[in-house]
Design a protein around this motif. Sequence first.
Motif, PDB file in Angstrom:
ATOM      1  N   ASP A  86       1.073  -1.274   0.003  1.00 42.72           N
ATOM      2  CA  ASP A  86      -0.020  -0.073   0.034  1.00 42.72           C
ATOM      3  C   ASP A  86       0.934   1.249  -0.095  1.00 42.72           C
ATOM      4  O   ASP A  86       0.982   1.898   0.924  1.00 42.72           O
ATOM      5  N   ILE A  87       1.570   1.338  -1.271  1.00 42.16           N
ATOM      6  CA  ILE A  87       2.251   2.778  -1.235  1.00 42.16           C
ATOM      7  C   ILE A  87       2.053   3.389  -2.772  1.00 42.16           C
ATOM      8  O   ILE A  87       1.859   2.588  -3.561  1.00 42.16           O
ATOM      9  N   ASN A  88       2.337   4.586  -2.853  1.00 41.30           N
ATOM     10  CA  ASN A  88       1.891   5.252  -4.266  1.00 41.30           C
ATOM     11  C   ASN A  88       3.673   5.606  -4.773  1.00 41.30           C
ATOM     12  O   ASN A  88       4.421   5.783  -3.840  1.00 41.30           O
ATOM     13  N   PHE A  89       3.791   5.855  -5.934  1.00 43.89           N
ATOM     14  CA  PHE A  89       5.109   6.267  -6.422  1.00 43.89           C
ATOM     15  C   PHE A  89       4.863   7.640  -7.442  1.00 43.89           C
ATOM     16  O   PHE A  89       3.870   7.757  -7.903  1.00 43.89           O
ATOM     17  N   LEU A  90       5.904   8.324  -7.403  1.00 41.11           N
ATOM     18  CA  LEU A  90       5.998   9.259  -8.169  1.00 41.11           C
ATOM     19  C   LEU A  90       6.318   9.006  -9.672  1.00 41.11           C
ATOM     20  O   LEU A  90       6.572   7.704  -9.913  1.00 41.11           O
ATOM     21  N   ALA A  91       6.353   9.586 -10.634  1.00 40.69           N
ATOM     22  CA  ALA A  91       6.302   9.073 -12.114  1.00 40.69           C
ATOM     23  C   ALA A  91       7.715   8.530 -12.373  1.00 40.69           C
ATOM     24  O   ALA A  91       7.857   7.487 -13.078  1.00 40.69           O
ATOM     25  N   ASN A  92       8.942   8.986 -11.613  1.00 41.66           N
ATOM     26  CA  ASN A  92      10.137   8.341 -11.707  1.00 41.66           C
ATOM     27  C   ASN A  92      10.319   7.158 -11.062  1.00 41.66           C
ATOM     28  O   ASN A  92      11.472   6.541 -11.185  1.00 41.66           O
ATOM     29  N   GLY A  93       9.358   6.635 -10.077  1.00 39.01           N
ATOM     30  CA  GLY A  93       9.448   5.184  -9.531  1.00 39.01           C
ATOM     31  C   GLY A  93       9.901   5.465  -8.044  1.00 39.01           C
ATOM     32  O   GLY A  93       9.735   4.530  -7.383  1.00 39.01           O
ATOM     33  N   THR A  94      10.121   6.862  -7.714  1.00 34.93           N
ATOM     34  CA  THR A  94      10.514   7.144  -6.439  1.00 34.93           C
ATOM     35  C   THR A  94       9.221   6.832  -5.506  1.00 34.93           C
ATOM     36  O   THR A  94       8.218   7.236  -5.894  1.00 34.93           O
ATOM     37  N   SER A  95       9.281   6.324  -4.314  1.00 36.47           N
ATOM     38  CA  SER A  95       8.063   5.982  -3.584  1.00 36.47           C
ATOM     39  C   SER A  95       7.751   7.288  -3.025  1.00 36.47           C
ATOM     40  O   SER A  95       8.814   8.112  -2.618  1.00 36.47           O
ATOM     41  N   GLU A  96       6.491   7.552  -2.657  1.00 32.10           N
ATOM     42  CA  GLU A  96       5.904   8.603  -2.213  1.00 32.10           C
ATOM     43  C   GLU A  96       6.554   9.049  -1.026  1.00 32.10           C
ATOM     44  O   GLU A  96       6.808  10.474  -0.637  1.00 32.10           O
ATOM     45  N   LEU A  97       6.647   8.322  -0.216  1.00 34.78           N
ATOM     46  CA  LEU A  97       7.377   8.519   1.192  1.00 34.78           C
ATOM     47  C   LEU A  97       8.527   7.682   1.262  1.00 34.78           C
ATOM     48  O   LEU A  97       8.604   6.686   0.514  1.00 34.78           O
ATOM     49  N   PRO A  98       9.630   8.244   2.010  1.00 31.36           N
ATOM     50  CA  PRO A  98      10.724   7.454   2.133  1.00 31.36           C
ATOM     51  C   PRO A  98      10.601   5.997   2.674  1.00 31.36           C
ATOM     52  O   PRO A  98       9.316   6.104   3.481  1.00 31.36           O
ATOM     53  N   TRP A  99      10.983   4.940   2.378  1.00 32.88           N
ATOM     54  CA  TRP A  99      10.752   3.723   2.537  1.00 32.88           C
ATOM     55  C   TRP A  99      10.637   3.650   4.152  1.00 32.88           C
ATOM     56  O   TRP A  99       9.571   2.877   4.899  1.00 32.88           O
ATOM     57  N   GLU A 100      11.751   3.939   4.958  1.00 33.61           N
ATOM     58  CA  GLU A 100      11.546   4.193   6.345  1.00 33.61           C
ATOM     59  C   GLU A 100      10.268   4.846   6.982  1.00 33.61           C
ATOM     60  O   GLU A 100       9.581   4.459   8.138  1.00 33.61           O
ATOM     61  N   ASP A 101       9.765   5.930   6.583  1.00 31.00           N
ATOM     62  CA  ASP A 101       8.633   6.582   6.710  1.00 31.00           C
ATOM     63  C   ASP A 101       7.393   5.928   6.584  1.00 31.00           C
ATOM     64  O   ASP A 101       6.474   5.788   7.170  1.00 31.00           O
ATOM     65  N   TRP A 102       7.271   5.236   5.306  1.00 31.43           N
ATOM     66  CA  TRP A 102       6.099   4.265   5.222  1.00 31.43           C
ATOM     67  C   TRP A 102       6.200   3.206   6.450  1.00 31.43           C
ATOM     68  O   TRP A 102       4.952   2.627   6.816  1.00 31.43           O
ATOM     69  N   TYR A 103       7.168   2.493   6.562  1.00 34.10           N
ATOM     70  CA  TYR A 103       7.238   1.349   7.794  1.00 34.10           C
ATOM     71  C   TYR A 103       7.040   1.904   9.093  1.00 34.10           C
ATOM     72  O   TYR A 103       6.020   1.396   9.554  1.00 34.10           O
ATOM     73  N   GLN A 104       7.573   3.221   9.274  1.00 30.35           N
ATOM     74  CA  GLN A 104       7.109   3.622  10.639  1.00 30.35           C
ATOM     75  C   GLN A 104       5.507   4.100  10.837  1.00 30.35           C
ATOM     76  O   GLN A 104       4.856   3.939  11.608  1.00 30.35           O
ATOM     77  N   THR A 105       5.031   4.666   9.620  1.00 26.89           N
ATOM     78  CA  THR A 105       3.441   4.690   9.526  1.00 26.89           C
ATOM     79  C   THR A 105       2.679   3.515   9.830  1.00 26.89           C
ATOM     80  O   THR A 105       1.804   3.643  10.556  1.00 26.89           O
TER      81      THR A 105
END
Length: 114
Positions: A86-105
């Motif tokens: 459950d994560i979104n990406f920018l057009a260049n493939g970068t995750s919307e949130l840094p992966w560490e922030d996604w995990y913390q959320t």
Amino acid sequence: MSEKLFKFDQLSEQSQENSVKGFSKFFVKMYRDRNMELISQDINNSFLWDIDREVYRNRFESIEHAAKDTVKYCSRNYREILKDLDINFLANGTSELPWEDWYQTKYDKVPAGL
């Protein structure tokens, strides 16, 4: 105005490749820290087995080296995992949130006492 966000399977091939490379470094770190529970709860765990084996095989290598090897041998597995997370990406493939922030959320949403 914010950038448009995409699900993994909506990204171009190059952007998907960028996503896999970025996620692989996070994955190797989480595997080594033994924090896979939150990742494994949302996906088909059969995709993890090959990656786990490759990370273990590279256990004495740097995170960057191990991540590169896992991408080389397990790119398809990463792609399947990224489709399910459950994560979104920018057009260049970068995750919307840094992966560490996604995990913390995700971690913050776990009920107390578990």
